[in-house]
Write a protein that holds these residues in place. Structure first.
Motif, PDB file in Angstrom:
ATOM      1  N   MET A 278       0.835  -1.210   0.000  1.00  0.00           N
ATOM      2  CA  MET A 278       0.000   0.000   0.000  1.00  0.00           C
ATOM      3  C   MET A 278       0.865   1.253   0.000  1.00  0.00           C
ATOM      4  SD  MET A 278      -3.022  -0.769  -0.305  1.00  0.00           S
ATOM      5  CE  MET A 278      -4.198   0.471   0.186  1.00  0.00           C
ATOM      6  N   MET A 279       1.872   1.268   0.848  1.00  0.00           N
ATOM      7  CA  MET A 279       2.749   2.439   0.948  1.00  0.00           C
ATOM      8  C   MET A 279       3.438   2.715  -0.386  1.00  0.00           C
ATOM      9  SD  MET A 279       2.794   4.108   3.662  1.00  0.00           S
ATOM     10  CE  MET A 279       1.143   3.914   4.203  1.00  0.00           C
ATOM     11  N   LEU A 280       3.980   1.659  -0.980  1.00  0.00           N
ATOM     12  CA  LEU A 280       4.678   1.831  -2.257  1.00  0.00           C
ATOM     13  C   LEU A 280       3.725   2.377  -3.316  1.00  0.00           C
ATOM     14  CD1 LEU A 280       6.943  -1.319  -2.496  1.00  0.00           C
ATOM     15  CD2 LEU A 280       7.666   1.055  -2.348  1.00  0.00           C
ATOM     16  N   THR A 281       2.493   1.856  -3.324  1.00  0.00           N
ATOM     17  CA  THR A 281       1.532   2.305  -4.326  1.00  0.00           C
ATOM     18  C   THR A 281       1.181   3.777  -4.104  1.00  0.00           C
ATOM     19  OG1 THR A 281       0.669   0.066  -4.281  1.00  0.00           O
ATOM     20  CG2 THR A 281      -0.652   1.708  -5.413  1.00  0.00           C
ATOM     21  N   LEU A 282       0.935   4.146  -2.840  1.00  0.00           N
ATOM     22  CA  LEU A 282       0.599   5.538  -2.536  1.00  0.00           C
ATOM     23  C   LEU A 282       1.758   6.464  -2.909  1.00  0.00           C
ATOM     24  CD1 LEU A 282      -1.255   5.272   0.896  1.00  0.00           C
ATOM     25  CD2 LEU A 282      -2.212   5.833  -1.352  1.00  0.00           C
ATOM     26  N   LEU A 283       2.979   6.053  -2.554  1.00  0.00           N
ATOM     27  CA  LEU A 283       4.160   6.870  -2.887  1.00  0.00           C
ATOM     28  C   LEU A 283       4.241   7.118  -4.384  1.00  0.00           C
ATOM     29  CD1 LEU A 283       7.186   5.629  -0.754  1.00  0.00           C
ATOM     30  CD2 LEU A 283       6.204   7.917  -0.876  1.00  0.00           C
TER      31      LEU A 283
END
Lengths: 297, 281
Positions: A278-283
């Motif tokens: 999720m974090m990677l996608t949001l970034l």
């Protein structure tokens, strides 16, 4: 009024009827398991005795006491970091070649796409044989150029590059997505550039790449999500070895949960994976200013 | 003069493209060719240097020996059954849901659709542990049920794909049908399904590939060899056969053939299906 209400009521009823099976699926096969996995991640659970709530212990142990977890994490980052950019580049180049209007294209497309449609287990088996240090074709080619090939899957340093080679071979999906993007680039742009004297390389650099940057972005996001979950290849080709050199995140999760039956620990691993993805996608969405959307956003 | 220039450039570019494509095709096709070649060699030629590319003599018997060494026929039947039921399940649940989401303005539709799309973001590793526990309690572990029953309860990707397709069908058709006195069910059955043949074939193909090539879920849910699917059987065969690469490659050829055939016959739908997901996202 009553008639209207009853009509609305009937529409609702019919609507629920149509989506009933899928709604049940969302709740019983997705949201429900998701919640119980969240709860289990705070528990000690071995299937035989009932789950015991232990607070954040699993997460603490994973992050601070688990060397193999960090090994798996670093290996996965290595796999993702090397394979995702290479696959993007590779897929893009193949798509440009396949976008030429020349004869026999159907044949070429088939060849490039075959590794993607066939079973991952069979592909992994074929490549285990291709990478065989003594009798495999890769080392034979290297030998031809006077290079002594490495032991590949048997060598801790070369096992992961070997697995990445297989990933490079399975770029068919990305190629097709790039191709569909290329086919939507209006030809006027190229004609205008040709009049200005732009060569093939500059045309692609200044027209194609900006115009299909949304496709690059899509392939990048999907590529990272999928590579983080790499499993089949690793399981078949090395089973995480030699000396944990290729143990990857999902492989480790599988072992913890289903070999050692540490279901709570495994759930905690799953949630950390979910969080990372999720974090990677949001970034990526946050830093996606380089993406060009036709007609603004 | 100018025309000559462009056409010369054109020929030159075409030539370069052919050279690069052919080189790429050799690199991509070689492992397949080698699989086929190894599968037809006698064992003493498998470990021969320099490599013998064309097997001589051709040993067709490798296939019979490999396929009878472990019950591959059984694995084939198991995989076929699971794949078939999965496809049927997806066709029923996903077409219904897609029509509901596309055309019936029921209360809570948007929230439900949003939740559905959300499930696509959920990595399967998050749900697999509770699913295993649930199926274990139901007594379904080591049966084929966990592998196909879920497909009777939808699949976000297929529903999304079908919904996008249904939305392109003009509503005038529907309005005419409503005046005619047809209900939603009739409209769905008589208008939407017949008009969506391409989208349905795409769903069938992707469902086939997802089910036939699946390794992770069978690995978790199945443990007795007589219930193995083809990929599981292949993985088991590998640990059993060790270095008998001619047998391993023969089994791989057989496992790969259904996918290749499917691709040859339905190429267009593969490309369309993937392109659709790429563009719509």
């Amino acid at each position: 009024m009553r008639l209207l209400r009853s009509k609305k009521f009937r529409i609702n009823l019919v609507g629920y009827g149509f989506v009933l099976l899928s709604a049940l699926g969302i709740f019983f096969f997705n949201l429900g398991p998701m919640l119980s996995s969240f709860y289990l991640s705070f528990c000690n659970y071995d299937i035989i005795t009932p789950p015991k709530f232990i607070g954040l212990t699993n997460f603490y142990n994973i992050l601070f006491n688990d060397k193999i977890f960090w090994k798996a994490f670093v290996n996965t980052v290595y796999y993702v970091g090397v394979s995702v950019p290479l696959r993007l580049l590779f897929a893009f180049l193949i798509a440009i070649l396949l976008n030429q209007k020349i004869r026999g294209m159907g044949f070429y497309r088939t060849i490039f796409y075959l590794p993607t449609v066939t079973s991952g287990v069979a592909m992994a088996l074929i490549w285990t044989w291709v990478l065989n240090p003594s009798f495999g074709i890769i080392n034979m080619v290297l030998n031809f150029f006077g290079i002594q090939g490495p032991a590949w899957l048997g060598d801790p340093k070369w096992a992961m590059p070997g697995i990445i080679l297989v990933a490079l071979w399975q770029v068919g999906t990305q190629v097709v997505i790039f191709l569909s993007g290329l086919q939507n680039v209006p030809t006027q742009f190229y004609e205008a550039a040709e009049i200005d004297g732009a060569g093939s390389f500059r045309k692609h650099l200044f027209i194609t790449i900006p115009l299909i940057s949304p496709i690059f972005f899509f392939n990048l996001v999907i590529g990272i999500i999928q590579s983080f979950q790499v499993f089949d290849k690793v399981y078949i080709m090395t089973a995480g070895g030699p000396a944990n050199a290729t143990i990857v995140y999902v492989m480790y999760l599988y072992e913890k949960a289903f070999t050692w039956l540490q279901m709570g620990y495994g759930s905690a691993l799953a949630w950390i994976l979910f969080f990372i993805i999720m974090m990677l996608t949001l970034l990526q969405f946050k830093f996606s200013k380089w993406v060009y959307y036709e007609g603004g956003r | 003069m100018r025309r000559y220039g462009t056409s010369f450039q054109q020929t030159y570019r075409t030539l370069i493209a052919y050279v690069l494509l052919t080189f790429g095709a050799i690199v991509f096709g070689l492992p397949f060719f080698w699989m086929l070649s190894t599968s037809l060699k006698p064992i003493e030629d498998v470990f021969l240097l320099p490599i013998k590319w064309i097997p001589n003599p051709i040993k067709w018997n490798n296939y019979i020996e490999a396929l009878t060494a472990v019950p591959f026929g059984r694995y084939f039947i198991n995989s076929t059954k699971i794949t078939l039921f999965s496809i049927i399940g997806h066709l029923i649940s996903c077409t219904l849901a897609a029509y509901g989401f596309a055309r019936i303005p029921f209360k809570g539709r948007d929230i439900l659709f949003f939740l559905l799309l959300g499930t696509m973001m959920l990595p399967s590793q998050v749900t697999i542990i509770p699913l295993f526990i649930i199926f274990k309690q139901l007594g379904w572990v080591n049966t084929h049920l966990p592998l196909y029953i879920p497909s009777f309860f939808g699949g976000a990707f297929y529903i999304f794909l079908l919904r996008q397709y249904f939305m392109t069908i003009p509503t005038e058709l529907e309005e005419a049908a409503i005046i005619d006195g047809c209900g939603y069910i009739r409209i769905f059955w008589d208008i939407y399904l017949p008009l969506s043949k391409n989208a349905l074939i795409t769903v069938v193909i992707f469902s086939f590939m997802g089910s036939w090539n699946d390794f992770f879920r069978p690995l978790i849910f199945i443990n007795s060899p007589d219930k193995f699917t083809v990929p599981l059987g292949l993985a088991g065969f590998r640990s059993e056969m060790g270095n008998y690469w001619h047998y391993l490659m023969a089994a791989s050829v057989v496992a790969v053939i259904p996918c290749i055939l499917l691709y040859f016959f339905f190429q267009r739908y593969f490309i369309e299906g993937i392109a659709l997901t790429g563009l719509k996202s």
